[in-house]
Scaffold this motif. Structure first.
Motif, PDB file in Angstrom:
ATOM      1  N   THR A  19       0.732  -1.288   0.162  1.00 40.38           N
ATOM      2  CA  THR A  19      -0.084  -0.075   0.136  1.00 40.38           C
ATOM      3  C   THR A  19       0.815   1.371   0.016  1.00 40.38           C
ATOM      4  O   THR A  19       0.535   2.408   0.208  1.00 40.38           O
ATOM      5  CB  THR A  19      -0.966  -0.020   1.214  1.00 40.38           C
ATOM      6  OG1 THR A  19      -0.098   0.201   2.490  1.00 40.38           O
ATOM      7  CG2 THR A  19      -1.868  -1.166   1.190  1.00 40.38           C
ATOM      8  N   ILE A  20       2.131   1.172  -0.286  1.00 38.48           N
ATOM      9  CA  ILE A  20       3.070   2.501  -0.211  1.00 38.48           C
ATOM     10  C   ILE A  20       2.860   3.331  -1.398  1.00 38.48           C
ATOM     11  O   ILE A  20       2.146   2.747  -2.443  1.00 38.48           O
ATOM     12  CB  ILE A  20       4.509   1.872  -0.168  1.00 38.48           C
ATOM     13  CG1 ILE A  20       4.935   1.132  -1.609  1.00 38.48           C
ATOM     14  CG2 ILE A  20       4.723   1.018   1.072  1.00 38.48           C
ATOM     15  CD1 ILE A  20       6.594   1.219  -1.606  1.00 38.48           C
ATOM     16  N   PRO A  21       2.874   4.627  -1.247  1.00 39.12           N
ATOM     17  CA  PRO A  21       2.822   5.548  -2.515  1.00 39.12           C
ATOM     18  C   PRO A  21       3.650   4.936  -3.578  1.00 39.12           C
ATOM     19  O   PRO A  21       4.901   4.561  -3.374  1.00 39.12           O
ATOM     20  CB  PRO A  21       3.120   6.840  -1.831  1.00 39.12           C
ATOM     21  CG  PRO A  21       2.931   6.726  -0.245  1.00 39.12           C
ATOM     22  CD  PRO A  21       3.365   5.336   0.003  1.00 39.12           C
ATOM     23  N   LEU A  22       3.108   5.093  -4.861  1.00 36.05           N
ATOM     24  CA  LEU A  22       3.832   4.785  -6.135  1.00 36.05           C
ATOM     25  C   LEU A  22       4.064   5.944  -6.951  1.00 36.05           C
ATOM     26  O   LEU A  22       3.009   6.774  -7.231  1.00 36.05           O
ATOM     27  CB  LEU A  22       3.205   3.498  -6.655  1.00 36.05           C
ATOM     28  CG  LEU A  22       3.419   2.150  -5.883  1.00 36.05           C
ATOM     29  CD1 LEU A  22       2.672   1.129  -6.452  1.00 36.05           C
ATOM     30  CD2 LEU A  22       4.807   1.980  -5.481  1.00 36.05           C
ATOM     31  N   SER A  53      10.962   2.320  -6.148  1.00 35.46           N
ATOM     32  CA  SER A  53       9.648   2.484  -4.945  1.00 35.46           C
ATOM     33  C   SER A  53      10.481   2.161  -3.824  1.00 35.46           C
ATOM     34  O   SER A  53      11.467   1.812  -3.661  1.00 35.46           O
ATOM     35  CB  SER A  53       8.754   1.435  -5.373  1.00 35.46           C
ATOM     36  OG  SER A  53       8.210   1.707  -6.787  1.00 35.46           O
ATOM     37  N   ALA A  54       9.463   2.758  -2.789  1.00 34.88           N
ATOM     38  CA  ALA A  54       9.915   2.829  -1.362  1.00 34.88           C
ATOM     39  C   ALA A  54      10.810   3.879  -1.011  1.00 34.88           C
ATOM     40  O   ALA A  54      11.154   4.514  -2.032  1.00 34.88           O
ATOM     41  CB  ALA A  54      10.120   1.216  -0.947  1.00 34.88           C
ATOM     42  N   THR A  55      11.616   3.654  -0.089  1.00 36.78           N
ATOM     43  CA  THR A  55      12.956   4.382   0.186  1.00 36.78           C
ATOM     44  C   THR A  55      13.740   3.788  -0.771  1.00 36.78           C
ATOM     45  O   THR A  55      14.013   2.512  -0.714  1.00 36.78           O
ATOM     46  CB  THR A  55      13.430   4.236   1.654  1.00 36.78           C
ATOM     47  OG1 THR A  55      12.433   4.823   2.434  1.00 36.78           O
ATOM     48  CG2 THR A  55      14.649   5.253   2.048  1.00 36.78           C
ATOM     49  N   HIS A  56      14.473   4.614  -1.768  1.00 36.98           N
ATOM     50  CA  HIS A  56      15.311   4.061  -2.870  1.00 36.98           C
ATOM     51  C   HIS A  56      16.421   4.890  -3.140  1.00 36.98           C
ATOM     52  O   HIS A  56      16.541   6.170  -2.853  1.00 36.98           O
ATOM     53  CB  HIS A  56      14.384   3.446  -3.990  1.00 36.98           C
ATOM     54  CG  HIS A  56      13.913   4.941  -4.707  1.00 36.98           C
ATOM     55  ND1 HIS A  56      12.591   5.347  -4.156  1.00 36.98           N
ATOM     56  CD2 HIS A  56      14.287   5.708  -5.549  1.00 36.98           C
ATOM     57  CE1 HIS A  56      12.308   6.325  -4.775  1.00 36.98           C
ATOM     58  NE2 HIS A  56      13.155   6.515  -5.868  1.00 36.98           N
ATOM     59  N   MET A  57      17.181   4.476  -3.854  1.00 34.08           N
ATOM     60  CA  MET A  57      18.365   5.109  -4.543  1.00 34.08           C
ATOM     61  C   MET A  57      18.541   4.922  -5.982  1.00 34.08           C
ATOM     62  O   MET A  57      18.181   3.936  -6.440  1.00 34.08           O
ATOM     63  CB  MET A  57      19.884   4.444  -3.926  1.00 34.08           C
ATOM     64  CG  MET A  57      21.140   5.189  -4.391  1.00 34.08           C
ATOM     65  SD  MET A  57      22.434   4.832  -3.444  1.00 34.08           S
ATOM     66  CE  MET A  57      23.849   4.972  -4.729  1.00 34.08           C
ATOM     67  N   GLU A 196      15.524   8.938  -2.253  1.00 31.46           N
ATOM     68  CA  GLU A 196      14.172   9.441  -2.378  1.00 31.46           C
ATOM     69  C   GLU A 196      13.333   8.733  -1.500  1.00 31.46           C
ATOM     70  O   GLU A 196      13.596   7.390  -0.959  1.00 31.46           O
ATOM     71  CB  GLU A 196      13.692   9.485  -3.561  1.00 31.46           C
ATOM     72  CG  GLU A 196      14.727  10.416  -4.612  1.00 31.46           C
ATOM     73  CD  GLU A 196      14.494  10.200  -5.973  1.00 31.46           C
ATOM     74  OE1 GLU A 196      14.503  11.327  -6.682  1.00 31.46           O
ATOM     75  OE2 GLU A 196      13.684   9.109  -6.456  1.00 31.46           O
ATOM     76  N   CYS A 197      12.331   9.444  -0.671  1.00 29.34           N
ATOM     77  CA  CYS A 197      11.443   8.584   0.131  1.00 29.34           C
ATOM     78  C   CYS A 197      11.964   8.405   1.421  1.00 29.34           C
ATOM     79  O   CYS A 197      11.840   7.259   2.041  1.00 29.34           O
ATOM     80  CB  CYS A 197      10.834   7.506  -0.451  1.00 29.34           C
ATOM     81  SG  CYS A 197       9.847   7.813  -1.880  1.00 29.34           S
ATOM     82  N   LEU A 198      12.768   9.415   2.013  1.00 25.43           N
ATOM     83  CA  LEU A 198      13.301   8.968   3.373  1.00 25.43           C
ATOM     84  C   LEU A 198      12.518   9.222   4.308  1.00 25.43           C
ATOM     85  O   LEU A 198      11.383   9.854   3.905  1.00 25.43           O
ATOM     86  CB  LEU A 198      14.868   9.947   3.631  1.00 25.43           C
ATOM     87  CG  LEU A 198      15.725   9.531   2.660  1.00 25.43           C
ATOM     88  CD1 LEU A 198      16.787  10.836   2.822  1.00 25.43           C
ATOM     89  CD2 LEU A 198      16.413   8.217   2.942  1.00 25.43           C
ATOM     90  N   THR A 199      12.566   8.855   5.486  1.00 23.51           N
ATOM     91  CA  THR A 199      11.652   9.155   6.594  1.00 23.51           C
ATOM     92  C   THR A 199      12.383   9.292   7.963  1.00 23.51           C
ATOM     93  O   THR A 199      13.947   9.234   7.825  1.00 23.51           O
ATOM     94  CB  THR A 199      10.793   7.934   6.984  1.00 23.51           C
ATOM     95  OG1 THR A 199       9.807   8.397   7.744  1.00 23.51           O
ATOM     96  CG2 THR A 199      11.293   6.684   7.333  1.00 23.51           C
ATOM     97  N   ASN A 200      12.012   9.673   8.920  1.00 19.52           N
ATOM     98  CA  ASN A 200      12.709  10.016  10.441  1.00 19.52           C
ATOM     99  C   ASN A 200      13.678  11.211  10.175  1.00 19.52           C
ATOM    100  O   ASN A 200      14.655  11.098  11.119  1.00 19.52           O
ATOM    101  CB  ASN A 200      13.313   8.920  10.853  1.00 19.52           C
ATOM    102  CG  ASN A 200      12.067   7.649  11.092  1.00 19.52           C
ATOM    103  OD1 ASN A 200      10.983   8.166  11.587  1.00 19.52           O
ATOM    104  ND2 ASN A 200      12.383   6.538  11.061  1.00 19.52           N
ATOM    105  N   LEU A 201      13.451  11.914   9.204  1.00 16.76           N
ATOM    106  CA  LEU A 201      14.580  13.348   9.281  1.00 16.76           C
ATOM    107  C   LEU A 201      14.409  14.105  10.263  1.00 16.76           C
ATOM    108  O   LEU A 201      15.445  14.698  10.709  1.00 16.76           O
ATOM    109  CB  LEU A 201      14.423  13.697   7.759  1.00 16.76           C
ATOM    110  CG  LEU A 201      14.662  12.882   6.513  1.00 16.76           C
ATOM    111  CD1 LEU A 201      14.569  13.862   5.429  1.00 16.76           C
ATOM    112  CD2 LEU A 201      16.153  12.175   6.711  1.00 16.76           C
TER     113      LEU A 201
END
Length: 233
Positions: A19-22, A53-57, A196-201
């Motif tokens: 269900t992650i954003p795409l 997709s997801a947190t990615h490089m 891209e799509c990092l979190t907890n910054l």
């Protein structure tokens, strides 16, 4: 000998689910059960996910023919010091905000010059929208709307600060309305790092943390979902 001195570790990667954003038109994230404990004596799934997709490089060959893929990055290039630039106030009022040189100057006035070989992470506040894919992508007839790094800002960071790359908590380091992908192209032309799509910054200090990026070594991959760990002093 090199060492990382730390008191805390923060995971900057989102959990991957179906269900992650795409990104528009990217393939869905799928999980298929292959074996069950009750039937086969063990549990096993097969998964499918787009390389971006997801947190990615991202990898250079996603924009440049004959450039290197994600499998060609050397392990030592994936350990980098990081700085975090908070632009939430501007992004809150303008989803199409383009991060400019004034944002860099303001950060350096408070924290000193950005060290060479650093990863520059931009905290836009978009990480809070992750569980609402529609708002995270924020797409209308004109395409996605989210903040990103301006071309001139990226040029300055590469040429004047000699950075290793950039990262962001949106789905792209380029603004959502940028169809040229100028920041991606500039950094990947140098075989740099784009996260891209990092979190907890919000849990990272403005400076002093060290990132370790775990890629999937997909042969000639255009990118890879990644596990990004931040070591805090």
């Amino acid at each position: 000998m090199q060492s990382i001195q730390f008191q805390k570790v923060i995971d900057l990667s989102h959990i991957i689910s179906s269900t992650i954003p795409l990104w528009p038109n990217d393939p869905p994230v799928e999980f298929d059960v292959i074996a069950l404990q009750e039937k086969d004596g063990y549990y096993l799934r097969r998964f499918s996910i787009g390389e971006h997709s997801a947190t990615h490089m991202n990898a250079p060959n996603s924009f440049y023919p004959n450039a290197i893929g994600i499998d060609a990055y050397k392990p030592e290039s994936l350990i980098r010091p990081a700085v975090v630039i908070d632009i939430r106030a501007k992004a809150r009022d303008n989803p199409d905000y383009v991060i400019d040189l004034q944002d860099i100057e303001k950060w350096e006035q408070a924290n000193g010059r950005i060290p060479p070989n650093s990863l520059v992470l931009f905290y836009t506040g978009w990480q809070a929208l992750w569980n609402d894919p529609k708002r995270f992508i924020n797409e209308d007839a004109k395409g996605p709307h989210f903040p990103g790094v301006g071309a001139a800002t990226t040029k300055f960071l590469l040429e004047e600060r000699k950075i290793a790359g950039v990262g962001i908590d949106t789905h792209g380091v380029d603004p959502g309305q940028d169809t040229v992908y100028a920041t991606n192209r500039q950094i990947l032309a140098e075989n740099g790092i784009v996260l891209e799509c990092l979190t907890n910054l919000d849990q990272l200090p403005a400076k002093g943390s060290t990132l370790a990026i775990g890629i999937l070594r997909l042969k000639e991959g255009s990118g890879s979902p990644v596990s990004v760990m931040a070591f805090l002093p």
